[in-house]
Write a protein that holds these residues in place. Structure first.
Motif, PDB file in Angstrom:
ATOM      1  N   ILE A  51       0.843  -1.197   0.000  1.00 34.39           N
ATOM      2  CA  ILE A  51       0.000   0.000   0.000  1.00 34.39           C
ATOM      3  C   ILE A  51       0.880   1.248   0.000  1.00 34.39           C
ATOM      4  N   ILE A  52       0.522   2.186  -0.861  1.00 24.58           N
ATOM      5  CA  ILE A  52       1.137   3.514  -0.843  1.00 24.58           C
ATOM      6  C   ILE A  52      -0.003   4.513  -0.768  1.00 24.58           C
ATOM      7  N   SER A  53      -0.014   5.286   0.305  1.00 22.22           N
ATOM      8  CA  SER A  53      -1.043   6.304   0.484  1.00 22.22           C
ATOM      9  C   SER A  53      -0.387   7.672   0.398  1.00 22.22           C
ATOM     10  N   LYS A  54      -0.952   8.542  -0.448  1.00 23.08           N
ATOM     11  CA  LYS A  54      -0.387   9.875  -0.685  1.00 23.08           C
ATOM     12  C   LYS A  54      -1.333  10.930  -0.132  1.00 23.08           C
ATOM     13  N   VAL A  55      -0.808  11.754   0.782  1.00 26.34           N
ATOM     14  CA  VAL A  55      -1.597  12.837   1.371  1.00 26.34           C
ATOM     15  C   VAL A  55      -0.749  14.108   1.389  1.00 26.34           C
ATOM     16  N   PHE A  56      -1.415  15.244   1.488  1.00 17.36           N
ATOM     17  CA  PHE A  56      -0.692  16.505   1.558  1.00 17.36           C
ATOM     18  C   PHE A  56      -0.089  16.681   2.950  1.00 17.36           C
ATOM     19  N   VAL A  57       1.169  17.087   2.991  1.00 15.94           N
ATOM     20  CA  VAL A  57       1.916  17.212   4.241  1.00 15.94           C
ATOM     21  C   VAL A  57       1.226  18.154   5.222  1.00 15.94           C
ATOM     22  N   ASP A  58       0.807  19.331   4.761  1.00 13.14           N
ATOM     23  CA  ASP A  58       0.222  20.304   5.693  1.00 13.14           C
ATOM     24  C   ASP A  58      -1.066  19.786   6.323  1.00 13.14           C
ATOM     25  N   ASP A  59      -1.878  19.096   5.546  1.00 14.26           N
ATOM     26  CA  ASP A  59      -3.109  18.518   6.086  1.00 14.26           C
ATOM     27  C   ASP A  59      -2.791  17.406   7.086  1.00 14.26           C
ATOM     28  N   PHE A  60      -1.775  16.609   6.769  1.00 15.13           N
ATOM     29  CA  PHE A  60      -1.416  15.504   7.654  1.00 15.13           C
ATOM     30  C   PHE A  60      -0.832  16.020   8.967  1.00 15.13           C
ATOM     31  N   GLU A  61      -0.036  17.076   8.899  1.00 17.36           N
ATOM     32  CA  GLU A  61       0.466  17.705  10.132  1.00 17.36           C
ATOM     33  C   GLU A  61      -0.700  18.192  10.984  1.00 17.36           C
ATOM     34  N   ASP A  62      -1.663  18.845  10.333  1.00 19.32           N
ATOM     35  CA  ASP A  62      -2.821  19.382  11.065  1.00 19.32           C
ATOM     36  C   ASP A  62      -3.601  18.278  11.770  1.00 19.32           C
ATOM     37  N   ILE A  63      -3.828  17.162  11.089  1.00 21.13           N
ATOM     38  CA  ILE A  63      -4.631  16.105  11.711  1.00 21.13           C
ATOM     39  C   ILE A  63      -3.867  15.437  12.841  1.00 21.13           C
ATOM     40  N   LEU A  64      -2.569  15.251  12.684  1.00 24.70           N
ATOM     41  CA  LEU A  64      -1.788  14.641  13.768  1.00 24.70           C
ATOM     42  C   LEU A  64      -1.761  15.553  14.993  1.00 24.70           C
ATOM     43  N   GLU A  65      -1.631  16.855  14.772  1.00 23.30           N
ATOM     44  CA  GLU A  65      -1.657  17.813  15.887  1.00 23.30           C
ATOM     45  C   GLU A  65      -3.016  17.802  16.575  1.00 23.30           C
ATOM     46  N   LEU A  66      -4.071  17.817  15.797  1.00 23.74           N
ATOM     47  CA  LEU A  66      -5.423  17.807  16.351  1.00 23.74           C
ATOM     48  C   LEU A  66      -5.685  16.512  17.118  1.00 23.74           C
ATOM     49  N   LEU A  68       6.388  17.717   9.765  1.00 22.89           N
ATOM     50  CA  LEU A  68       6.730  16.654   8.833  1.00 22.89           C
ATOM     51  C   LEU A  68       7.540  17.238   7.690  1.00 22.89           C
ATOM     52  N   SER A  69       8.832  17.057   7.761  1.00 24.02           N
ATOM     53  CA  SER A  69       9.729  17.474   6.689  1.00 24.02           C
ATOM     54  C   SER A  69      11.052  16.755   6.892  1.00 24.02           C
ATOM     55  N   PRO A  70      11.765  16.491   5.815  1.00 24.67           N
ATOM     56  CA  PRO A  70      13.039  15.775   5.961  1.00 24.67           C
ATOM     57  C   PRO A  70      14.072  16.554   6.790  1.00 24.67           C
ATOM     58  N   GLU A  71      13.966  17.882   6.785  1.00 23.84           N
ATOM     59  CA  GLU A  71      14.951  18.716   7.475  1.00 23.84           C
ATOM     60  C   GLU A  71      14.705  18.823   8.982  1.00 23.84           C
ATOM     61  N   SER A  72      13.454  18.876   9.386  1.00 24.02           N
ATOM     62  CA  SER A  72      13.160  19.121  10.805  1.00 24.02           C
ATOM     63  C   SER A  72      11.905  18.379  11.244  1.00 24.02           C
ATOM     64  N   GLU A  73      11.998  17.092  11.232  1.00 26.93           N
ATOM     65  CA  GLU A  73      10.841  16.269  11.551  1.00 26.93           C
ATOM     66  C   GLU A  73      10.693  16.089  13.063  1.00 26.93           C
ATOM     67  N   ASN A  99       8.966  11.879  17.206  1.00 22.36           N
ATOM     68  CA  ASN A  99       8.117  10.682  17.206  1.00 22.36           C
ATOM     69  C   ASN A  99       7.114  10.667  16.046  1.00 22.36           C
ATOM     70  N   ALA A 100       7.483  11.275  14.928  1.00 19.97           N
ATOM     71  CA  ALA A 100       6.581  11.378  13.774  1.00 19.97           C
ATOM     72  C   ALA A 100       6.126  10.001  13.277  1.00 19.97           C
ATOM     73  N   ASN A 101       7.052   9.064  13.133  1.00 17.53           N
ATOM     74  CA  ASN A 101       6.673   7.736  12.625  1.00 17.53           C
ATOM     75  C   ASN A 101       5.672   7.049  13.540  1.00 17.53           C
ATOM     76  N   LEU A 102       5.860   7.184  14.833  1.00 13.79           N
ATOM     77  CA  LEU A 102       4.943   6.581  15.794  1.00 13.79           C
ATOM     78  C   LEU A 102       3.536   7.177  15.659  1.00 13.79           C
ATOM     79  N   LEU A 103       3.457   8.518  15.546  1.00  9.39           N
ATOM     80  CA  LEU A 103       2.163   9.178  15.403  1.00  9.39           C
ATOM     81  C   LEU A 103       1.484   8.806  14.086  1.00  9.39           C
ATOM     82  N   LYS A 125       7.621  13.971  -0.968  1.00 12.16           N
ATOM     83  CA  LYS A 125       7.739  14.310  -2.380  1.00 12.16           C
ATOM     84  C   LYS A 125       6.958  15.595  -2.613  1.00 12.16           C
ATOM     85  N   HIS A 126       7.688  16.682  -2.801  1.00 15.20           N
ATOM     86  CA  HIS A 126       7.107  18.008  -2.972  1.00 15.20           C
ATOM     87  C   HIS A 126       6.246  18.344  -1.750  1.00 15.20           C
ATOM     88  N   ASP A 127       4.949  18.575  -1.946  1.00 14.01           N
ATOM     89  CA  ASP A 127       4.070  18.929  -0.819  1.00 14.01           C
ATOM     90  C   ASP A 127       3.267  17.737  -0.316  1.00 14.01           C
TER      91      ASP A 127
END
Length: 169
Positions: free
Chosen positions: A44-59, A67-72, A75-79, A107-109
Motif C-alpha cells: 500500500i502507498i497512500s499519498k496525502v498533503f503534508v500540511d493537512d497531515f500535520e494538522d490532523i496529527l496535531e489535532l 513533517l519534513s526531511p529537514e526538521s521532523e 516521534n513522527a513515525n509513531l504518530l 515528495k514536494h508537498d
C-alpha cells in the motif's frame, strides 16, 4: 441606461476570469493497493498533503508536529503509524488484516506512506475502509486503486460512505 448595460457586459468577462483564478482547496488523498501473489502480500502507498497531515496529527494527538526531511518531529513515525492504523482498514474475504507501517517519503508537498499486509492468501473480495483526514475535512475524498492479477478496481471513499467492496474473479 444602455451605456451602463454595455459597461456591465464589458466587465463580465473580466469578473469571470478573476473568479476562475481564485483558489479552492480540494481535500483528496490517493491510496494504491496491490496484491503481490508471489510475496503473499498487499503493498500500500497512500499519498496525502503534508500540511493537512500535520494538522490532523496535531489535532488528534494534541502536540505540535512537523513533517519534513529537514526538521521532523522526533516521534513522527509513531504518530503516523498510530493514526493510519485507526483510519485505514483492509478486510480480505471478511477477515480484518493487520497493517505494517514500513515508512514514508516526502515528495514536494506530499507525504507517501508505505504500508504492507503480509501472509495474505489469494482472495476474490476485499473491503477497504479509508477515513484518513475525514476527521479534519468533512468533504475529504479518498481515492483507492486496488490492483490484483493485472486488473485494477477503483473507488472514491467519503466520510458518509467510508467503505469500498471490490470483487475480483
Amino acid at each position: 441606461m444602455f451605456k451602463s448595460f454595455k459597461k456591465t457586459i464589458a466587465f463580465l468577462p473580466f469578473l469571470l476570469m478573476l473568479l476562475a483564478f481564485q483558489s479552492h482547496k480540494f481535500y483528496v488523498s490517493v491510496t494504491n493497493l496491490e496484491y503481490r501473489e508471489d510475496q503473499k502480500s498487499i503493498q500500500i502507498i497512500s499519498k496525502v498533503f503534508v500540511d493537512d497531515f500535520e494538522d490532523i496529527l496535531e489535532l488528534r494527538y494534541a502536540e505540535e508536529v512537523t513533517l519534513s526531511p529537514e526538521s521532523e518531529t522526533k516521534n513522527a513515525n509513531l504518530l503516523i503509524e498510530k493514526y493510519v492504523k485507526t483510519k485505514l482498514k483492509v478486510e480480505v474475504n471478511g477477515q480484518s488484516l493487520p497493517l505494517n507501517f514500513i515508512g514514508k517519503k516526502y515528495k514536494h508537498d506530499q507525504i507517501h506512506l508505505f504500508i504492507e499486509i503480509t501472509q495474505v492468501d489469494d482472495f476474490n473480495r476485499v473491503e477497504v475502509t479509508n477515513l484518513i483526514l475525514t476527521d479534519l475535512f468533512d468533504d475529504q475524498k479518498n481515492l483507492i486503486h486496488f490492483k490484483k492479477d493485472g486488473k485494477t478496481k477503483s473507488a472514491v471513499i467519503i466520510k458518509s460512505d467510508p467503505k469500498a467492496l471490490l470483487k475480483f474473479n
